[in-house]
Design a protein around this motif. Sequence first.
Motif, PDB file in Angstrom:
ATOM      1  N   LEU A  22       0.836  -1.213   0.000  1.00 43.97           N
ATOM      2  CA  LEU A  22       0.000   0.000   0.000  1.00 43.97           C
ATOM      3  C   LEU A  22       0.872   1.266   0.000  1.00 43.97           C
ATOM      4  CD1 LEU A  22      -2.711  -1.157   2.577  1.00 43.97           C
ATOM      5  CD2 LEU A  22      -3.136  -0.572   0.171  1.00 43.97           C
ATOM      6  N   CYS A  25       1.907   2.753  -3.397  1.00 50.11           N
ATOM      7  CA  CYS A  25       0.947   3.371  -4.323  1.00 50.11           C
ATOM      8  C   CYS A  25       0.946   4.887  -4.127  1.00 50.11           C
ATOM      9  CB  CYS A  25      -0.448   2.800  -4.083  1.00 50.11           C
ATOM     10  SG  CYS A  25      -1.707   3.595  -5.086  1.00 50.11           S
ATOM     11  N   ARG A  49      -7.005   1.422  -8.497  1.00 51.54           N
ATOM     12  CA  ARG A  49      -6.824   2.419  -7.435  1.00 51.54           C
ATOM     13  C   ARG A  49      -8.003   2.399  -6.457  1.00 51.54           C
ATOM     14  NH1 ARG A  49      -5.958   8.548  -9.232  1.00 51.54           N
ATOM     15  NH2 ARG A  49      -8.049   8.182 -10.058  1.00 51.54           N
ATOM     16  N   ILE A  52      -7.728  -0.600  -4.308  1.00 54.55           N
ATOM     17  CA  ILE A  52      -6.637  -0.453  -3.330  1.00 54.55           C
ATOM     18  C   ILE A  52      -7.134   0.358  -2.124  1.00 54.55           C
ATOM     19  CG2 ILE A  52      -4.400   0.709  -2.969  1.00 54.55           C
ATOM     20  CD1 ILE A  52      -3.656  -0.269  -5.847  1.00 54.55           C
ATOM     21  N   LYS A  56      -7.364  -1.047   1.640  1.00 54.85           N
ATOM     22  CA  LYS A  56      -6.652  -0.323   2.702  1.00 54.85           C
ATOM     23  C   LYS A  56      -7.607  -0.024   3.862  1.00 54.85           C
ATOM     24  CE  LYS A  56      -4.073   4.049   3.362  1.00 54.85           C
ATOM     25  NZ  LYS A  56      -4.867   4.785   4.321  1.00 54.85           N
ATOM     26  N   TYR A  92      -0.086  -5.512  -6.829  1.00 52.04           N
ATOM     27  CA  TYR A  92      -1.526  -5.645  -6.641  1.00 52.04           C
ATOM     28  C   TYR A  92      -1.924  -7.115  -6.456  1.00 52.04           C
ATOM     29  CZ  TYR A  92      -6.511  -5.517  -7.563  1.00 52.04           C
ATOM     30  OH  TYR A  92      -7.864  -5.689  -7.460  1.00 52.04           O
ATOM     31  N   LEU A  95      -1.690  -8.095  -2.911  1.00 54.67           N
ATOM     32  CA  LEU A  95      -2.666  -7.330  -2.125  1.00 54.67           C
ATOM     33  C   LEU A  95      -4.075  -7.904  -2.301  1.00 54.67           C
ATOM     34  CD1 LEU A  95      -2.888  -4.777  -0.309  1.00 54.67           C
ATOM     35  CD2 LEU A  95      -3.468  -3.499  -2.384  1.00 54.67           C
TER      36      LEU A  95
END
Length: 432
Positions: A22, A25, A49, A52, A56, A92, A95
């Motif tokens: 994270l 980014c 995005r 993400i 988060k 990614y 994640l």
Amino acid sequence: MQTNFSSDQLADPHVAESEKILRKCVHCGFCTATCPTYVTLGNELDSPRGRIYLIKDMLENGRPADKEIVTHIDRCLSCLACMTTCPSGVNYMHLVDHARAHIQETYNRPLLDRLTRAMLAFVLPYPRRFRAALKLAKLGKPFIGLFEKVPALKPLGAMLKLAPASIPAASPMASPGVHAGQGAKKGRVAILTGCAQSVLDPAINDTTISLLTRLGVEVVVPPGEGCCGALVHHMGREETALASARQNVDAWTRSIEQGGLDAIIITASGCGTTIKDYGFMLRLDPAYADKAARVSALAKDITEYLASLDLPEPVRRPGTVVAYHSACSMQHGQKIVRQPKELLAKAGFIVREPREGHLCCGSAGTYNILQSEISAKLRDRKVKNIEATGASIVATGNIGCITQIASTAKLPVVHTIKLLDWAYGGEPPRMS
Ligand code: SF4
Ligand code: SF4
């Protein structure tokens, strides 16, 4: 990106890894332009995005997944086009894998969704079960229209639509054993027999073994290997995926110890992306971390391996115009871009690349079953671009793409290896 995880949260190695990702980014949004779901749906939350930010927020607040995040993460194809585009090196893939495992642990899906996913996880990774299910699917085909009218039953309709009209016989070449190379020995490799591909098109691996042995490479089909785990991994079923990974690591480690391996050959790029990630997936398991890293280092797509050999001149130069479709797991997951096209050109094919080659065809593991509407839009866009090339055949390196594109394309779709084998003296490819 600034993050606010507590030290307690960061004590969890999965959270610590995601936090590192994270922080890389920088919110630039370059990734949105190449994301197939953003291009199709136009919603920031269906862009890398946007996802993400959602991930988060969920992880930082340590809260269970809710309907909103599940909707947008489920719509992600895991095509990894965003990773190719990202200038900051945001991983990614790791994640979203973490987010999917968190969703699986903390979110109670509606009953039919749960049942569908459980059924896919029970059937697809096991060739015998999958073969039996495909036979049963023939009986269900007349009810496709009915299933498509009920939203919760759409995945069943999509599955029946994708089921082929006939299923090839299982191949004896896929049984454990050793296929000796002809002439001077050029190498020794293991081949992944896998799961769905071995049922849908066993000729892909048969052709691979045939070509490699003609080129002087010994091919081992190790006992005990099975599905790579990608299908369940993308559903967030982490422990099941890790069990498959351990089983394969054990099988290949025995082959390495018994005679050495130059490579582990994979003929489905979706599987290749996952096997190349075994080292990461099993990094926290002291009994497997080193062995898994060794397996990942040896994993090679068949085109990657062939490109490393000193190939002879082809036996024939077919001169056929081929549209090369680069699977996302090939170009974005494994960054194999050049080799398949160069091998085809060297073998005498005229290679054309469809427009928007970076966009996914909508296959993406079980995506074309679980997200059939978005998948169909992406497939139609892909097929239109492929047909516009004027090619007479499509070549690609992933069984999921073959099934997806062949379901509506007017031209035949084959695995790249079948065209290469033909040029190097094998049989002409049977068309999908
Ligand atoms: S993996 Fe593909 S669908 Fe998912 S966010 Fe990245 S580009 Fe979009
Ligand atoms: S391109 Fe990379 S850095 Fe930019 S928003 Fe997307 S993931 Fe973040």
